[in-house]
Motif scaffolding. Structure first.
Motif, mmCIF file in Angstrom:
data_model
loop_
_atom_site.group_PDB
_atom_site.id
_atom_site.type_symbol
_atom_site.label_atom_id
_atom_site.label_comp_id
_atom_site.label_asym_id
_atom_site.label_seq_id
_atom_site.Cartn_x
_atom_site.Cartn_y
_atom_site.Cartn_z
ATOM 1 N N ALA A 90 35.388 -11.663 -66.760
ATOM 2 C CA ALA A 90 35.493 -12.140 -68.146
ATOM 3 C C ALA A 90 36.957 -12.334 -68.574
ATOM 4 O O ALA A 90 37.277 -13.262 -69.317
ATOM 5 C CB ALA A 90 34.781 -11.188 -69.097
ATOM 6 N N ASP A 91 37.841 -11.467 -68.097
ATOM 7 C CA ASP A 91 39.260 -11.601 -68.462
ATOM 8 C C ASP A 91 39.851 -12.895 -67.918
ATOM 9 O O ASP A 91 40.579 -13.600 -68.601
ATOM 10 C CB ASP A 91 40.078 -10.412 -67.923
ATOM 11 C CG ASP A 91 39.679 -9.108 -68.612
ATOM 12 O OD1 ASP A 91 39.170 -9.201 -69.757
ATOM 13 O OD2 ASP A 91 39.845 -8.030 -68.022
ATOM 14 N N LYS A 92 39.515 -13.190 -66.659
ATOM 15 C CA LYS A 92 40.022 -14.439 -66.056
ATOM 16 C C LYS A 92 39.450 -15.660 -66.776
ATOM 17 O O LYS A 92 40.133 -16.663 -66.965
ATOM 18 C CB LYS A 92 39.658 -14.493 -64.565
ATOM 19 C CG LYS A 92 40.487 -13.535 -63.715
ATOM 20 C CD LYS A 92 40.649 -14.079 -62.294
ATOM 21 C CE LYS A 92 41.704 -13.318 -61.520
ATOM 22 N NZ LYS A 92 41.136 -12.356 -60.561
ATOM 23 N N GLU B 39 41.367 -16.088 -69.876
ATOM 24 C CA GLU B 39 42.681 -16.680 -69.576
ATOM 25 C C GLU B 39 42.576 -18.194 -69.398
ATOM 26 O O GLU B 39 43.400 -18.940 -69.911
ATOM 27 C CB GLU B 39 43.242 -16.093 -68.266
ATOM 28 C CG GLU B 39 44.065 -14.841 -68.439
ATOM 29 C CD GLU B 39 44.338 -14.164 -67.088
ATOM 30 O OE1 GLU B 39 44.620 -14.898 -66.103
ATOM 31 O OE2 GLU B 39 44.245 -12.928 -67.016
ATOM 32 N N ASP B 40 41.549 -18.614 -68.651
ATOM 33 C CA ASP B 40 41.361 -20.056 -68.450
ATOM 34 C C ASP B 40 41.051 -20.755 -69.764
ATOM 35 O O ASP B 40 41.528 -21.862 -70.024
ATOM 36 C CB ASP B 40 40.244 -20.320 -67.428
ATOM 37 C CG ASP B 40 40.769 -20.305 -65.993
ATOM 38 O OD1 ASP B 40 42.005 -20.285 -65.809
ATOM 39 O OD2 ASP B 40 39.944 -20.325 -65.059
ATOM 40 N N ALA B 41 40.235 -20.113 -70.589
ATOM 41 C CA ALA B 41 39.890 -20.708 -71.885
ATOM 42 C C ALA B 41 41.150 -20.877 -72.732
ATOM 43 O O ALA B 41 41.367 -21.915 -73.360
ATOM 44 C CB ALA B 41 38.856 -19.833 -72.607
ATOM 45 N N GLN C 282 31.233 -19.043 -68.317
ATOM 46 C CA GLN C 282 31.847 -17.995 -69.129
ATOM 47 C C GLN C 282 33.074 -18.542 -69.862
ATOM 48 O O GLN C 282 33.294 -18.258 -71.033
ATOM 49 C CB GLN C 282 32.235 -16.814 -68.224
ATOM 50 C CG GLN C 282 32.742 -15.588 -68.972
ATOM 51 C CD GLN C 282 31.692 -14.970 -69.889
ATOM 52 O OE1 GLN C 282 30.499 -14.993 -69.589
ATOM 53 N NE2 GLN C 282 32.119 -14.447 -71.033
ATOM 54 N N THR C 283 33.848 -19.375 -69.180
ATOM 55 C CA THR C 283 35.047 -19.964 -69.782
ATOM 56 C C THR C 283 34.683 -20.813 -71.003
ATOM 57 O O THR C 283 35.370 -20.791 -72.024
ATOM 58 C CB THR C 283 35.802 -20.838 -68.740
ATOM 59 O OG1 THR C 283 36.111 -20.021 -67.604
ATOM 60 C CG2 THR C 283 37.087 -21.417 -69.307
ATOM 61 N N ILE C 284 33.569 -21.544 -70.885
ATOM 62 C CA ILE C 284 33.134 -22.400 -71.997
ATOM 63 C C ILE C 284 32.749 -21.548 -73.215
ATOM 64 O O ILE C 284 33.060 -21.890 -74.360
ATOM 65 C CB ILE C 284 31.976 -23.315 -71.539
ATOM 66 C CG1 ILE C 284 32.499 -24.362 -70.539
ATOM 67 C CG2 ILE C 284 31.317 -24.007 -72.724
ATOM 68 C CD1 ILE C 284 31.404 -25.160 -69.830
ATOM 69 N N LEU C 285 32.101 -20.427 -72.967
ATOM 70 C CA LEU C 285 31.752 -19.519 -74.071
ATOM 71 C C LEU C 285 33.013 -18.939 -74.712
ATOM 72 O O LEU C 285 33.140 -18.890 -75.941
ATOM 73 C CB LEU C 285 30.874 -18.371 -73.562
ATOM 74 C CG LEU C 285 29.433 -18.718 -73.197
ATOM 75 C CD1 LEU C 285 28.763 -17.538 -72.503
ATOM 76 C CD2 LEU C 285 28.638 -19.109 -74.437
ATOM 77 N N GLU C 286 33.950 -18.513 -73.853
ATOM 78 C CA GLU C 286 35.211 -17.939 -74.366
ATOM 79 C C GLU C 286 35.985 -18.989 -75.161
ATOM 80 O O GLU C 286 36.611 -18.681 -76.173
ATOM 81 C CB GLU C 286 36.085 -17.438 -73.200
ATOM 82 C CG GLU C 286 35.473 -16.328 -72.356
ATOM 83 C CD GLU C 286 35.378 -14.990 -73.082
ATOM 84 O OE1 GLU C 286 35.956 -14.855 -74.177
ATOM 85 O OE2 GLU C 286 34.723 -14.076 -72.547
ATOM 86 N N TYR C 287 35.942 -20.230 -74.688
ATOM 87 C CA TYR C 287 36.683 -21.304 -75.350
ATOM 88 C C TYR C 287 36.205 -21.467 -76.795
ATOM 89 O O TYR C 287 37.007 -21.620 -77.718
ATOM 90 C CB TYR C 287 36.514 -22.621 -74.590
ATOM 91 C CG TYR C 287 37.387 -23.726 -75.141
ATOM 92 C CD1 TYR C 287 38.693 -23.890 -74.678
ATOM 93 C CD2 TYR C 287 36.931 -24.563 -76.150
ATOM 94 C CE1 TYR C 287 39.515 -24.872 -75.211
ATOM 95 C CE2 TYR C 287 37.752 -25.549 -76.693
ATOM 96 C CZ TYR C 287 39.045 -25.689 -76.221
ATOM 97 O OH TYR C 287 39.861 -26.652 -76.753
ATOM 98 N N LYS C 288 34.898 -21.404 -76.961
ATOM 99 C CA LYS C 288 34.327 -21.548 -78.308
ATOM 100 C C LYS C 288 34.819 -20.408 -79.210
ATOM 101 O O LYS C 288 35.128 -20.611 -80.380
ATOM 102 C CB LYS C 288 32.789 -21.541 -78.204
ATOM 103 C CG LYS C 288 32.052 -21.662 -79.530
ATOM 104 C CD LYS C 288 31.900 -23.106 -79.972
ATOM 105 C CE LYS C 288 31.331 -23.252 -81.366
ATOM 106 N NZ LYS C 288 29.890 -23.137 -81.448
ATOM 107 N N ASN C 289 34.906 -19.195 -78.656
ATOM 108 C CA ASN C 289 35.397 -18.052 -79.439
ATOM 109 C C ASN C 289 36.845 -18.234 -79.852
ATOM 110 O O ASN C 289 37.236 -17.885 -80.955
ATOM 111 C CB ASN C 289 35.287 -16.744 -78.624
ATOM 112 C CG ASN C 289 33.836 -16.396 -78.339
ATOM 113 O OD1 ASN C 289 32.939 -16.823 -79.059
ATOM 114 N ND2 ASN C 289 33.613 -15.638 -77.271
#
Length: 339
Positions: A188-190, A193-195, A227-234
């Motif tokens: 999740a951390d990585k 970071e990508d997001a 996961q990156t797409i979800l983080e991006y939205k946040n």
């Protein structure tokens, strides 16, 4: 339509066809008690008799797995000294011919032929490049590359280098290598970071750093990108797709959006493709044929489910009202039923 793609929670938990066992979510399945010589005899009778009996061709080619059809093609050649695909071409015509020929060929050969078609002549049909390279797994890309080299005596990468350029070209070449990370562990951390890196390369910056988008979207694993797409939205308050549409344009935008959609739900991506090929005046039969054949053995059941969710109509009904004759009948057999 984009509302579907905004509904992140929904797709993040959607089953990914990449995790289903081959053939599990398809409508074209192996036939039990498969008898190759019976099939060859039936095909010969249908092709060599007076007037072709398309029903027999459709029935056999839609009810055998890919490997069974390769066994049939081999036995057909041994008994008649002719190539089944060529006989199908000589005996049927138009969209039905294209459909039956594609059903008879191995998937990797179809992908290679479609890419050859997309690249040949003046100008390249980038839509086909995008559809195939954004949606196929590493294994499928390796197989289609081998088929491409066999057909053309050139490597796909060599050919693409002369056809595509700029950032779009870079992204296409990365995908054509078939080297996407395949690990299933998500850190999740990585992903966060990508997001962040994507946010800083686009929304947060004057001008856009396209290379960051290309590197992350063309190389990272599918579970990581989900996961990156979800983080991006946040982080940004909007979907990655919306940001790409705002920050990037042209073929690169189309390609990156296609990758994001395939990461979220490959079946939904193809449901949308099929819908667009039928809506409006006239049907885009080449796209319709390509999608139905290439997904028939893989995830047609999921495409049907997504289609119903998106368009409140079954794919079966949509095909029935849009295409007719043997071509329509054959597509409906691939579709596999009413929802």
């Amino acid at each position: 339509m984009s509302d579907l793609w905004d509904d992140l929670e929904n797709f993040a938990r959607a089953p990914s066809s990449s995790t289903a066992a081959p053939g599990e979510r398809g409508t074209i399945k192996a036939k039990a008690n498969f008898n190759v010589s019976e099939d060859v005899a039936a095909l010969r009778k249908a092709i060599e008799g007076i007037g072709t009996t398309e029903k027999t061709l459709i029935d056999i080619l839609t009810h055998r797995s890919s490997s069974q059809k390769q066994a049939i093609s081999k036995a057909y050649l041994e008994t008649t000294n002719r190539i089944l695909v060529n006989d199908l071409k000589g005996d049927t015509q138009g969209s039905l011919e294209d459909l039956l020929v594609a059903l008879a060929r191995p998937p990797a050969v179809n992908d290679a032929k479609w890419l050859i078609e997309a690249i040949k002549g003046a100008g390249t049909d980038n839509n086909i490049l995008i559809e195939i390279l954004a949606s196929r797994t590493n294994k499928q890309i390796k197989e289609l590359s081998a088929a491409y080299a066999e057909e053309t005596k050139k490597t796909l990468i060599q050919k693409l280098k002369t056809e595509v350029s700029g950032d779009f070209g870079k992204a296409i070449l990365l995908l054509a290598e078939g080297a996407r990370d395949e690990s299933t562990n998500v850190n999740a951390d990585k992903a966060r970071e990508d997001a962040k890196a994507l946010y800083h390369a686009g929304e947060k910056k004057l001008g856009t750093d396209e290379s960051k988008f290309i590197e992350i979207l063309c190389k990272r694993s599918i579970p990581h990108l989900r996961q990156t797409i979800l983080e991006y939205k946040n982080i940004s308050g909007k979907t990655l797709q919306k940001s790409i549409e705002k920050e990037i344009s042209g073929d690169l935008e189309e390609l990156l959006v296609a990758i994001v959609k395939c990461v979220m739900s490959t079946p939904a991506y193809f449901a949308e493709k099929v819908y667009k090929s039928m809506k409006g005046a006239g049907t885009d039969e080449t796209t319709l044929t390509r999608v139905m054949v290439s997904r028939g053995e893989i995830d047609m059941l999921d495409i049907r489910a997504e289609f119903k969710k998106l368009y409140q109509n079954s794919l079966f009904k949509e095909i029935s009202s849009d295409v007719s004759g043997n071509y329509g009948d054959c597509l409906n057999v691939i579709c596999g039923g009413e929802d």
